[in-house]
Design a protein around this motif. Structure first.
Motif, PDB file in Angstrom:
ATOM      1  N   ASP A  84     -12.589   9.518  12.143  1.00 50.68           N
ATOM      2  CA  ASP A  84     -13.333   8.648  11.227  1.00 50.68           C
ATOM      3  C   ASP A  84     -12.445   7.479  10.827  1.00 50.68           C
ATOM      4  O   ASP A  84     -11.589   7.601   9.951  1.00 50.68           O
ATOM      5  N   PHE A  85     -12.664   6.338  11.488  1.00 47.06           N
ATOM      6  CA  PHE A  85     -11.824   5.178  11.201  1.00 47.06           C
ATOM      7  C   PHE A  85     -12.121   4.590   9.819  1.00 47.06           C
ATOM      8  O   PHE A  85     -11.323   3.840   9.282  1.00 47.06           O
ATOM      9  N   ALA A  86     -13.288   4.901   9.255  1.00 47.90           N
ATOM     10  CA  ALA A  86     -13.611   4.387   7.925  1.00 47.90           C
ATOM     11  C   ALA A  86     -12.716   4.998   6.857  1.00 47.90           C
ATOM     12  O   ALA A  86     -12.555   4.439   5.779  1.00 47.90           O
ATOM     13  N   ARG A  87     -12.121   6.172   7.179  1.00 52.89           N
ATOM     14  CA  ARG A  87     -11.225   6.831   6.225  1.00 52.89           C
ATOM     15  C   ARG A  87      -9.821   6.906   6.819  1.00 52.89           C
ATOM     16  O   ARG A  87      -9.165   7.939   6.804  1.00 52.89           O
ATOM     17  N   ASP A  88      -9.386   5.809   7.346  1.00 52.38           N
ATOM     18  CA  ASP A  88      -8.075   5.740   7.998  1.00 52.38           C
ATOM     19  C   ASP A  88      -6.978   5.870   6.951  1.00 52.38           C
ATOM     20  O   ASP A  88      -6.864   5.036   6.050  1.00 52.38           O
ATOM     21  N   PRO A  89      -6.164   6.948   7.003  1.00 53.73           N
ATOM     22  CA  PRO A  89      -5.107   7.118   5.995  1.00 53.73           C
ATOM     23  C   PRO A  89      -4.037   6.044   6.090  1.00 53.73           C
ATOM     24  O   PRO A  89      -3.315   5.807   5.136  1.00 53.73           O
ATOM     25  N   PHE A  90      -3.932   5.368   7.239  1.00 48.62           N
ATOM     26  CA  PHE A  90      -2.903   4.331   7.375  1.00 48.62           C
ATOM     27  C   PHE A  90      -3.215   3.139   6.467  1.00 48.62           C
ATOM     28  O   PHE A  90      -2.322   2.403   6.094  1.00 48.62           O
ATOM     29  N   ALA A  91      -4.506   2.924   6.134  1.00 48.79           N
ATOM     30  CA  ALA A  91      -4.859   1.783   5.289  1.00 48.79           C
ATOM     31  C   ALA A  91      -4.244   1.934   3.902  1.00 48.79           C
ATOM     32  O   ALA A  91      -3.671   1.004   3.354  1.00 48.79           O
ATOM     33  N   THR A  92      -4.354   3.154   3.309  1.00 47.18           N
ATOM     34  CA  THR A  92      -3.745   3.399   2.008  1.00 47.18           C
ATOM     35  C   THR A  92      -2.238   3.284   2.083  1.00 47.18           C
ATOM     36  O   THR A  92      -1.583   2.720   1.204  1.00 47.18           O
ATOM     37  N   LYS A  93      -1.662   3.790   3.157  1.00 47.56           N
ATOM     38  CA  LYS A  93      -0.212   3.708   3.343  1.00 47.56           C
ATOM     39  C   LYS A  93       0.235   2.257   3.427  1.00 47.56           C
ATOM     40  O   LYS A  93       1.243   1.873   2.832  1.00 47.56           O
ATOM     41  N   GLN A  94      -0.541   1.433   4.150  1.00 46.71           N
ATOM     42  CA  GLN A  94      -0.165   0.043   4.319  1.00 46.71           C
ATOM     43  C   GLN A  94      -0.192  -0.698   2.991  1.00 46.71           C
ATOM     44  O   GLN A  94       0.679  -1.495   2.692  1.00 46.71           O
ATOM     45  N   ARG A  95      -1.232  -0.443   2.175  1.00 44.61           N
ATOM     46  CA  ARG A  95      -1.293  -1.090   0.874  1.00 44.61           C
ATOM     47  C   ARG A  95      -0.116  -0.686   0.015  1.00 44.61           C
ATOM     48  O   ARG A  95       0.419  -1.482  -0.744  1.00 44.61           O
ATOM     49  N   GLY A  96       0.305   0.572   0.113  1.00 45.04           N
ATOM     50  CA  GLY A  96       1.462   1.020  -0.656  1.00 45.04           C
ATOM     51  C   GLY A  96       2.731   0.304  -0.245  1.00 45.04           C
ATOM     52  O   GLY A  96       3.548  -0.054  -1.087  1.00 45.04           O
ATOM     53  N   LEU A  97       2.898   0.060   1.044  1.00 43.04           N
ATOM     54  CA  LEU A  97       4.087  -0.633   1.524  1.00 43.04           C
ATOM     55  C   LEU A  97       4.122  -2.071   1.025  1.00 43.04           C
ATOM     56  O   LEU A  97       5.176  -2.571   0.615  1.00 43.04           O
ATOM     57  N   TRP A  98       2.988  -2.762   1.039  1.00 43.95           N
ATOM     58  CA  TRP A  98       2.950  -4.136   0.551  1.00 43.95           C
ATOM     59  C   TRP A  98       3.209  -4.182  -0.953  1.00 43.95           C
ATOM     60  O   TRP A  98       3.847  -5.104  -1.459  1.00 43.95           O
ATOM     61  N   GLU A  99       2.684  -3.184  -1.676  1.00 46.40           N
ATOM     62  CA  GLU A  99       2.922  -3.148  -3.124  1.00 46.40           C
ATOM     63  C   GLU A  99       4.396  -2.933  -3.429  1.00 46.40           C
ATOM     64  O   GLU A  99       4.952  -3.580  -4.330  1.00 46.40           O
ATOM     65  N   MET A 100       5.048  -2.058  -2.686  1.00 49.14           N
ATOM     66  CA  MET A 100       6.481  -1.830  -2.893  1.00 49.14           C
ATOM     67  C   MET A 100       7.289  -3.070  -2.524  1.00 49.14           C
ATOM     68  O   MET A 100       8.280  -3.406  -3.188  1.00 49.14           O
ATOM     69  N   ALA A 101       6.869  -3.760  -1.467  1.00 47.59           N
ATOM     70  CA  ALA A 101       7.563  -4.992  -1.080  1.00 47.59           C
ATOM     71  C   ALA A 101       7.456  -6.041  -2.181  1.00 47.59           C
ATOM     72  O   ALA A 101       8.428  -6.752  -2.480  1.00 47.59           O
ATOM     73  N   PHE A 102       6.288  -6.141  -2.816  1.00 51.29           N
ATOM     74  CA  PHE A 102       6.107  -7.102  -3.909  1.00 51.29           C
ATOM     75  C   PHE A 102       6.998  -6.740  -5.095  1.00 51.29           C
ATOM     76  O   PHE A 102       7.592  -7.623  -5.732  1.00 51.29           O
ATOM     77  N   GLN A 103       7.103  -5.459  -5.385  1.00 46.16           N
ATOM     78  CA  GLN A 103       7.965  -5.031  -6.492  1.00 46.16           C
ATOM     79  C   GLN A 103       9.434  -5.335  -6.205  1.00 46.16           C
ATOM     80  O   GLN A 103      10.181  -5.759  -7.095  1.00 46.16           O
ATOM     81  N   ARG A 104       9.855  -5.138  -4.955  1.00 48.97           N
ATOM     82  CA  ARG A 104      11.240  -5.467  -4.601  1.00 48.97           C
ATOM     83  C   ARG A 104      11.484  -6.970  -4.665  1.00 48.97           C
ATOM     84  O   ARG A 104      12.569  -7.424  -5.037  1.00 48.97           O
TER      85      ARG A 104
END
Length: 321
Positions: A11-31
């Motif tokens: 089920d690509f609509a519930r791709d767990p990588f999408a949540t992971k990717q948003r987390g990485l960008w959020e951490m990059a912004f914090q750094r």
């Protein structure tokens, strides 16, 4: 007795990588925020951009029209009426500096937008196509890389996008606030500056397409476009963003070199390079004509460089804390 198992479609609509990717960008912004030098540089760039845009909309900020000539106040130094003095035609240097800064930023950002589109397209075509397309595109990239940048920009600006060219080279505005001569300058710089991003995208994608998560996505039936959009492009963007950030001051510097030798933005428009070129002839009469645009160019280049360094550290997974 072994039971038969049936593989369920992914089920690509519930791709767990999408949540992971948003987390990485959020951490990059914090750094990035924690990097004081990069954060202050970003604030300064935002302030300069907003000030330059507001000056075209709010007369109080601009104070005097950047194109109005006042021969009674020629070559005046800084004063309460003319904060940065006047030029050889009595035009307010404060207004002209803001006006030139806005056009230089347009050139820098416009150039990198075209560079981004061309570089990603050629890099992806070389990395994801067959061996023949990779060879042809990289041969073309090496050929573009072989020419000296500034010489190639000057030739393109004068020969292909010269002032007599029927569409790009005329002085009439084709887009409101964006004269066609600036479009010619942007295109000339862009056709020389896309090589770095094309090589970066090709190298990153050649490495990423052999990673386990890409192979796993293909094995469960993901389409090639899905793999590129969901996995390959997001993992390439960090390198591209850093390269674009460093490319903006280089484009501004290239435009400044063109303006300094009289091949940049034509009158009545101006840019930071054109301001320095106009003031250089009167350097010993009124050195403020060169000092103010040179300071602005230095500030822009330093801020973009510090911001690029901060983005590189924030987006590099090896520096995560």
């Amino acid at each position: 007795m072994a039971t038969e198992t049936t593989l369920q479609p992914f089920d690509f609509a519930r791709d767990p990588f999408a949540t992971k990717q948003r987390g990485l960008w959020e951490m990059a912004f914090q750094r990035l925020i924690r990097n004081r030098l990069a954060f202050v540089s970003a604030i300064i760039l935002i302030f300069i951009t907003v000030l330059a845009i507001s000056a075209q909309l709010v007369p109080f900020i601009e104070r005097h029209d950047a194109t109005v000539q006042q021969y009674a106040v020629v070559n005046e130094g800084p004063s309460s009426e003319y904060w940065l003095g006047t030029d050889i035609l009595g035009r307010d240097m404060w207004a002209r500096l803001l006006y030139g800064t806005l056009f230089s930023l347009k050139i820098g950002l416009g150039t990198q937008l075209i560079v981004l589109l061309v570089g990603i397209t050629i890099g992806m075509g070389a990395a994801l196509g067959g061996k023949l397309s990779d060879t042809i595109l990289m041969w073309f990239t090496d050929l573009a890389y072989a020419f000296p940048d500034l010489l190639a920009i000057i030739l393109l600006r004068q020969v292909l996008f010269g002032r007599d060219w029927p569409i790009i080279g005329t002085g009439d505005p084709q887009i409101p606030g964006f004269p066609s001569a600036i479009l010619g300058t942007i295109l000339a710089i862009s056709l020389v500056s896309w090589v770095t991003i094309a090589r970066l995208v090709r190298g990153q994608m050649l490495s990423i397409k052999e990673q386990d998560y890409v192979l796993a996505a293909r094995s469960i039936g993901a389409s090639p476009w899905r793999v590129v959009r969901a996995h390959m492009l997001p993992n390439t963007l960090s390198t591209v963003i850093v390269s674009v950030t460093f490319g903006i001051p280089l484009a501004i510097f290239a435009e400044g070199a063109l303006g300094f030798i009289g091949l940049g933005v034509p009158s009545p428009y101006t840019s930071l390079g054109a301001l320095m070129g106009d003031g250089y002839a009167y350097l010993f009469v009124n050195n403020w004509l060169v000092v103010w645009p040179a300071i602005m160019v230095a500030i822009l280049m330093l801020c973009f460089t510090f911001l690029g360094d901060g983005l590189r550290d924030a987006l590099d997974p090896r520096t995560r804390k």
